[in-house]
Design a protein around this motif. Structure first.
Motif, PDB file in Angstrom:
ATOM      1  N   SER A  22      32.722  13.431  18.814  1.00  0.00           N
ATOM      2  CA  SER A  22      33.657  13.917  19.839  1.00  0.00           C
ATOM      3  C   SER A  22      34.177  15.296  19.472  1.00  0.00           C
ATOM      4  O   SER A  22      34.438  15.584  18.294  1.00  0.00           O
ATOM      5  N   ARG A  23      34.363  16.142  20.475  1.00  0.00           N
ATOM      6  CA  ARG A  23      34.972  17.453  20.278  1.00  0.00           C
ATOM      7  C   ARG A  23      36.257  17.520  21.086  1.00  0.00           C
ATOM      8  O   ARG A  23      36.258  17.268  22.298  1.00  0.00           O
ATOM      9  N   ILE A  24      37.335  17.851  20.398  1.00  0.00           N
ATOM     10  CA  ILE A  24      38.644  17.991  21.038  1.00  0.00           C
ATOM     11  C   ILE A  24      39.016  19.473  20.999  1.00  0.00           C
ATOM     12  O   ILE A  24      39.116  20.070  19.926  1.00  0.00           O
ATOM     13  N   GLY A  25      39.201  20.066  22.180  1.00  0.00           N
ATOM     14  CA  GLY A  25      39.470  21.493  22.253  1.00  0.00           C
ATOM     15  C   GLY A  25      40.874  21.877  21.806  1.00  0.00           C
ATOM     16  O   GLY A  25      41.703  21.027  21.463  1.00  0.00           O
ATOM     17  N   ASP A  26      41.150  23.184  21.804  1.00  0.00           N
ATOM     18  CA  ASP A  26      42.444  23.703  21.363  1.00  0.00           C
ATOM     19  C   ASP A  26      43.590  23.195  22.248  1.00  0.00           C
ATOM     20  O   ASP A  26      43.443  23.037  23.464  1.00  0.00           O
ATOM     21  N   ASN A  27      44.727  22.976  21.567  1.00  0.00           N
ATOM     22  CA  ASN A  27      45.984  22.704  22.262  1.00  0.00           C
ATOM     23  C   ASN A  27      45.912  21.466  23.168  1.00  0.00           C
ATOM     24  O   ASN A  27      46.415  21.466  24.288  1.00  0.00           O
ATOM     25  N   CYS A  28      45.292  20.408  22.658  1.00  0.00           N
ATOM     26  CA  CYS A  28      45.238  19.150  23.402  1.00  0.00           C
ATOM     27  C   CYS A  28      46.267  18.170  22.841  1.00  0.00           C
ATOM     28  O   CYS A  28      46.632  18.242  21.658  1.00  0.00           O
ATOM     29  N   ARG A  29      46.698  17.268  23.665  1.00  0.00           N
ATOM     30  CA  ARG A  29      47.646  16.241  23.246  1.00  0.00           C
ATOM     31  C   ARG A  29      47.092  14.882  23.693  1.00  0.00           C
ATOM     32  O   ARG A  29      47.040  14.590  24.889  1.00  0.00           O
ATOM     33  N   LEU A  30      46.669  14.103  22.729  1.00  0.00           N
ATOM     34  CA  LEU A  30      46.114  12.778  23.023  1.00  0.00           C
ATOM     35  C   LEU A  30      47.065  11.711  22.502  1.00  0.00           C
ATOM     36  O   LEU A  30      47.348  11.655  21.303  1.00  0.00           O
ATOM     37  N   GLU A  31      47.553  10.850  23.380  1.00  0.00           N
ATOM     38  CA  GLU A  31      48.400   9.725  23.000  1.00  0.00           C
ATOM     39  C   GLU A  31      47.892   8.469  23.683  1.00  0.00           C
ATOM     40  O   GLU A  31      47.617   8.477  24.884  1.00  0.00           O
ATOM     41  N   ARG A  32      47.736   7.397  22.893  1.00  0.00           N
ATOM     42  CA  ARG A  32      47.226   6.124  23.416  1.00  0.00           C
ATOM     43  C   ARG A  32      45.955   6.368  24.231  1.00  0.00           C
ATOM     44  O   ARG A  32      45.867   6.037  25.412  1.00  0.00           O
ATOM     45  N   THR A  33      44.985   6.950  23.549  1.00  0.00           N
ATOM     46  CA  THR A  33      43.741   7.355  24.204  1.00  0.00           C
ATOM     47  C   THR A  33      42.544   6.815  23.419  1.00  0.00           C
ATOM     48  O   THR A  33      42.572   6.775  22.185  1.00  0.00           O
ATOM     49  N   VAL A  34      41.521   6.413  24.138  1.00  0.00           N
ATOM     50  CA  VAL A  34      40.268   6.003  23.508  1.00  0.00           C
ATOM     51  C   VAL A  34      39.174   6.970  23.964  1.00  0.00           C
ATOM     52  O   VAL A  34      38.825   7.009  25.142  1.00  0.00           O
ATOM     53  N   ILE A  35      38.670   7.778  23.043  1.00  0.00           N
ATOM     54  CA  ILE A  35      37.538   8.670  23.312  1.00  0.00           C
ATOM     55  C   ILE A  35      36.292   7.939  22.839  1.00  0.00           C
ATOM     56  O   ILE A  35      36.141   7.638  21.654  1.00  0.00           O
ATOM     57  N   MET A  36      35.399   7.629  23.767  1.00  0.00           N
ATOM     58  CA  MET A  36      34.274   6.749  23.445  1.00  0.00           C
ATOM     59  C   MET A  36      33.256   7.386  22.502  1.00  0.00           C
ATOM     60  O   MET A  36      32.511   6.688  21.823  1.00  0.00           O
ATOM     61  N   GLY A  37      33.210   8.728  22.447  1.00  0.00           N
ATOM     62  CA  GLY A  37      32.231   9.387  21.602  1.00  0.00           C
ATOM     63  C   GLY A  37      31.089   9.972  22.426  1.00  0.00           C
ATOM     64  O   GLY A  37      31.071   9.893  23.651  1.00  0.00           O
ATOM     65  N   VAL A  53      36.536  16.832  25.069  1.00  0.00           N
ATOM     66  CA  VAL A  53      37.802  17.139  25.725  1.00  0.00           C
ATOM     67  C   VAL A  53      38.038  18.645  25.632  1.00  0.00           C
ATOM     68  O   VAL A  53      38.066  19.204  24.534  1.00  0.00           O
ATOM     69  N   GLY A  54      38.192  19.292  26.776  1.00  0.00           N
ATOM     70  CA  GLY A  54      38.394  20.738  26.797  1.00  0.00           C
ATOM     71  C   GLY A  54      39.775  21.149  26.314  1.00  0.00           C
ATOM     72  O   GLY A  54      40.644  20.308  26.056  1.00  0.00           O
ATOM     73  N   ARG A  55      40.009  22.448  26.224  1.00  0.00           N
ATOM     74  CA  ARG A  55      41.276  22.945  25.718  1.00  0.00           C
ATOM     75  C   ARG A  55      42.399  22.701  26.732  1.00  0.00           C
ATOM     76  O   ARG A  55      42.185  22.522  27.926  1.00  0.00           O
ATOM     77  N   ASP A  56      43.621  22.646  26.186  1.00  0.00           N
ATOM     78  CA  ASP A  56      44.845  22.520  26.990  1.00  0.00           C
ATOM     79  C   ASP A  56      44.869  21.233  27.823  1.00  0.00           C
ATOM     80  O   ASP A  56      45.373  21.215  28.943  1.00  0.00           O
ATOM     81  N   CYS A  57      44.333  20.169  27.270  1.00  0.00           N
ATOM     82  CA  CYS A  57      44.363  18.881  27.988  1.00  0.00           C
ATOM     83  C   CYS A  57      45.446  17.961  27.411  1.00  0.00           C
ATOM     84  O   CYS A  57      45.746  18.024  26.252  1.00  0.00           O
TER      85      CYS A  57
END
Length: 398
Positions: free
Chosen positions: A356-371, A394-398
């Motif tokens: 998984s790639r998480i872009g800049d300035n993201c906020r993930l809470e109670r999230t499942v990224i499947m891969g 996940v792109g930036r600023d999400c």
């Protein structure tokens, strides 16, 4: 028709230490495991849009089918058939690339897809029908047959299951777990007598009177060493152990299609059917909410299901991915799987799957990224921008 290896020959190790209960390990060599893995899992859509339910990823890096297969391996059940039907390519590929026993023993995992034959032109019509169509592959006349669901989350020692099955003299044993009254309509529930013999079975009772009728007394829970803790009913786990001659007779002389709805209720009146009490963590991850909550529990400091058990690990495909890369990020109560890249983001109470790639300035809470199935190169990402297609992840600023 290909001839399957015999169960008695399947007693080799899979690279993990088993307990010192040698007599039980030898007896388990005479058990054939049949894992039901053909379900569509419509309630888990869209996770099951292109794969069967047992192939759905769990905990960021495993597949649901890994749970049942790992339980078999740790219990020394090394003669395993996996019955598949719906959208099976992903599941077949995973099992084929993951589970390979050594060349010096006759342990096996064999995939049996629904197929047309001269005797039968139909797809699997249910769990019992699927087993009926494949019993010819079970060559050991005296072997017990262990029937398992391929999409549940639990850790169980099937050696104890066999021990109680033989001690009671059962023809059929059903693994049962205590549940609360409000959960009873979701399961097949049953009543047992003081010896553990099942006397009554009701499949997903809806009416309040039917639910109340299936209550189990506190004395039964105490007798089998299970604290009731507000739980009033016994639910079937979809885990069955059959004497093979009994299973063959039941399937040959009826046209029943499903174990829970038809075979087990019918057998209760004619055979010795006993319950095997199980009070560990068990979750039928059948809906998106239950799938999500099971993942949220995994992010807690002491989850109910422990993927970190070194003595009984859950096996899966060895992918040889690099470690996770975390760049100037804040991570709290999260699982980051191998190959993931997190860029200047905040992750809390979440699971980030492989690659998984998480872009800049993201906020993930109670999230499942499947891969993801692959890494995108810079050239791939450039083409994405030209075509107006988002990058994988996940792109930036999400």
């Amino acid at each position: 028709m290909p001839e399957a290896p015999t169960a008695a020959a399947g007693a080799a190790r899979f690279g993990v230490p088993l307990s010192g209960r040698g007599c039980y390990n030898a007896r388990m060599a005479n058990v054939v495991g049949i894992i039901m893995a053909g379900g569509q899992g419509s309630r888990l859509y869209p996770l099951t849009k292109v794969r069967s339910k047992p192939a759905v990823p769990i905990a960021g890096r495993f597949r649901l089918i890994d749970i049942s297969i790992s339980n078999c391996i740790h219990s020394n059940v090394r003669s395993i058939f996996v019955l598949t039907q719906f959208a099976s390519e992903s599941l077949h590929r995973h099992i084929f690339t993951t589970y390979r026993f050594d060349n010096f023993h006759r342990d096996f995992i064999t995939l049996l897809s629904a197929q047309q034959t001269l005797e039968n032109r139909n797809w699997y019509q249910g769990t019992a029908d699927a087993v009926r169509q494949n019993l010819t592959f079970v060559k050991d006349a005296g072997a017990h047959v262990l029937v398992l669901a391929g999409d549940h989350l639990y850790r169980m020692d099937y050696r104890k299951f066999l021990e109680s099955h033989e001690a009671t003299g059962a023809d059929i044993s059903v693994a049962v777990t205590p549940v609360r009254a409000e959960q009873a309509p979701e399961f097949g529930v049953m009543k047992v007598d003081g010896r553990g013999r099942i006397t009554e079975f009701s499949e997903k009772p809806k009416a309040a009177a039917d639910v109340d009728r299936m209550r189990v007394s506190e004395d039964i829970f105490k007798k089998f060493g299970v604290p009731d803790e507000g739980r009033t009913h016994l639910a079937s786990m979809g885990v069955y152990l059959f004497n093979q001659n009994v299973l063959r007779d039941l399937l040959a002389h009826t046209d029943y299609r499903d174990f829970g709805r038809e075979v087990i209720p019918h057998a209760i009146g004619e055979r010795l059917v006993f319950g095997h009490f199980f009070d560990g963590y068990w979750e039928d991850i059948g809906t998106i909410p239950s799938f999500f909550e099971a993942h949220m529990d995994l992010t807690r400091p002491l989850p109910k299901f422990d993927f970190y058990d070194e003595d009984r690990p859950i096996f899966t495909q060895a992918r040889f991915l690099p470690g996770s890369k975390i760049l100037a990020s804040e991570v709290e109560n999260a699982i980051l799987c191998e190959g993931s890249i997190v860029n200047r983001s905040r992750i809390r109470d979440s699971i980030v799957g492989i690659r998984s790639r998480i872009g800049d300035n993201c906020r993930l809470e109670r999230t499942v990224i499947m891969g993801a199935d692959y890494f995108e190169s810079r050239e791939d990402q450039a083409r994405n921008r030209e075509n107006g297609v988002p990058d994988v992840g996940v792109g930036r600023d999400c």
